[in-house]
Design a protein around this motif. Structure first.
Motif, short mmCIF file in Angstrom:
data_model
loop_
_atom_site.label_atom_id
_atom_site.label_comp_id
_atom_site.label_asym_id
_atom_site.label_seq_id
_atom_site.Cartn_x
_atom_site.Cartn_y
_atom_site.Cartn_z
N MET A 144 -0.13 -31.79 -14.87
CA MET A 144 -0.86 -30.57 -15.18
C MET A 144 -0.26 -29.43 -14.36
N ALA A 145 0.04 -28.34 -14.99
CA ALA A 145 0.59 -27.17 -14.31
C ALA A 145 -0.53 -26.36 -13.68
N ILE A 146 -0.24 -25.82 -12.51
CA ILE A 146 -1.21 -24.96 -11.84
C ILE A 146 -0.91 -23.52 -12.21
N ARG A 147 -1.89 -22.83 -12.70
CA ARG A 147 -1.71 -21.42 -13.08
C ARG A 147 -2.13 -20.52 -11.93
N SER A 148 -1.40 -19.46 -11.76
CA SER A 148 -1.78 -18.49 -10.74
C SER A 148 -1.95 -17.13 -11.40
N ALA A 149 -2.60 -16.25 -10.68
CA ALA A 149 -2.82 -14.89 -11.20
C ALA A 149 -1.49 -14.17 -11.32
N ALA A 150 -1.40 -13.30 -12.29
CA ALA A 150 -0.19 -12.51 -12.47
C ALA A 150 0.00 -11.60 -11.26
N GLN A 151 1.24 -11.46 -10.82
CA GLN A 151 1.53 -10.62 -9.68
C GLN A 151 2.50 -9.52 -10.08
N THR A 152 2.44 -8.43 -9.35
CA THR A 152 3.38 -7.33 -9.55
C THR A 152 4.12 -7.11 -8.24
N ARG A 153 5.03 -6.18 -8.23
CA ARG A 153 5.76 -5.87 -7.00
C ARG A 153 4.82 -5.32 -5.91
N LEU A 154 3.68 -4.84 -6.32
CA LEU A 154 2.73 -4.27 -5.37
C LEU A 154 1.65 -5.26 -4.93
N SER A 155 1.63 -6.45 -5.52
CA SER A 155 0.62 -7.44 -5.15
C SER A 155 0.72 -7.76 -3.67
N ASN A 156 -0.42 -7.75 -3.03
CA ASN A 156 -0.55 -8.07 -1.61
C ASN A 156 0.11 -7.06 -0.69
N LEU A 157 0.48 -5.90 -1.22
CA LEU A 157 0.97 -4.82 -0.36
C LEU A 157 -0.24 -4.25 0.39
N GLN A 158 -0.08 -4.06 1.69
CA GLN A 158 -1.14 -3.48 2.50
C GLN A 158 -0.63 -2.19 3.13
N VAL A 159 -1.46 -1.15 3.06
CA VAL A 159 -1.13 0.14 3.65
C VAL A 159 -2.11 0.38 4.79
N TYR A 160 -1.58 0.67 5.97
CA TYR A 160 -2.39 1.00 7.14
C TYR A 160 -2.20 2.48 7.44
N PHE A 161 -3.29 3.23 7.39
CA PHE A 161 -3.21 4.67 7.59
C PHE A 161 -3.33 5.02 9.07
N ASN A 162 -2.47 5.89 9.52
CA ASN A 162 -2.51 6.41 10.89
C ASN A 162 -3.73 7.32 11.01
N PRO A 163 -4.63 7.06 11.96
CA PRO A 163 -5.80 7.92 12.08
C PRO A 163 -5.49 9.30 12.66
N TYR A 164 -4.30 9.50 13.19
CA TYR A 164 -3.91 10.79 13.79
C TYR A 164 -2.59 11.29 13.20
N PRO A 165 -2.46 11.40 11.89
CA PRO A 165 -1.18 11.79 11.31
C PRO A 165 -0.91 13.28 11.44
N GLU A 166 0.36 13.61 11.58
CA GLU A 166 0.74 15.03 11.54
C GLU A 166 0.64 15.55 10.11
N ILE A 167 1.04 14.70 9.16
CA ILE A 167 0.95 15.05 7.74
C ILE A 167 0.16 13.92 7.06
N PRO A 168 -1.13 14.11 6.84
CA PRO A 168 -1.95 13.03 6.26
C PRO A 168 -1.70 12.83 4.77
N PHE A 169 -1.99 11.61 4.31
CA PHE A 169 -1.94 11.33 2.88
C PHE A 169 -3.04 12.10 2.18
N ASP A 170 -2.81 12.46 0.95
CA ASP A 170 -3.84 13.09 0.12
C ASP A 170 -4.91 12.04 -0.17
N ARG A 171 -6.13 12.29 0.24
CA ARG A 171 -7.23 11.32 0.04
C ARG A 171 -7.49 11.03 -1.44
#
Length: 82
Positions: free
Chosen positions: A1-28
């Motif tokens: 029996m084959a085990i199926r997994s969820a479809a993944q993309t290049r961004l799957s499991n990518l984690q972004v950590y935001f700097n709480p004191y950025p000089e140029i913050p990301f657009d919220r």
């Protein structure tokens, strides 16, 4: 029996950590793809804020397949009560 997994993309499991004191913050209002896990730090409350999609792989821990490990996992996740 084959085990199926969820479809993944290049961004799957990518984690972004935001700097709480950025000089140029990301657009919220930036529209992050839904599979990206976002991590913030609230400097006023001192809280780590996690916006992780369902099924996101944040970390993994390997347990040996012993009765002790199974009991520990079931108890620590609320499936068994001592």
């Amino acid at each position: 029996m084959a085990i199926r997994s969820a479809a993944q993309t290049r961004l799957s499991n990518l984690q972004v950590y935001f700097n709480p004191y950025p000089e140029i913050p990301f657009d919220r209002d930036f529209a992050w793809p839904p599979e990206v896990a976002l991590n913030y730090f609230d400097v006023e409350s001192g809280e780590h804020i996690q916006a992780h999609p369902d099924g996101a792989l944040v970390s993994r821990q390997v347990y040996d397949p012993s009765p002790y490990s199974l009991q520990f996992l079931l108890e620590s996740n609320g499936f068994l009560v001592r």
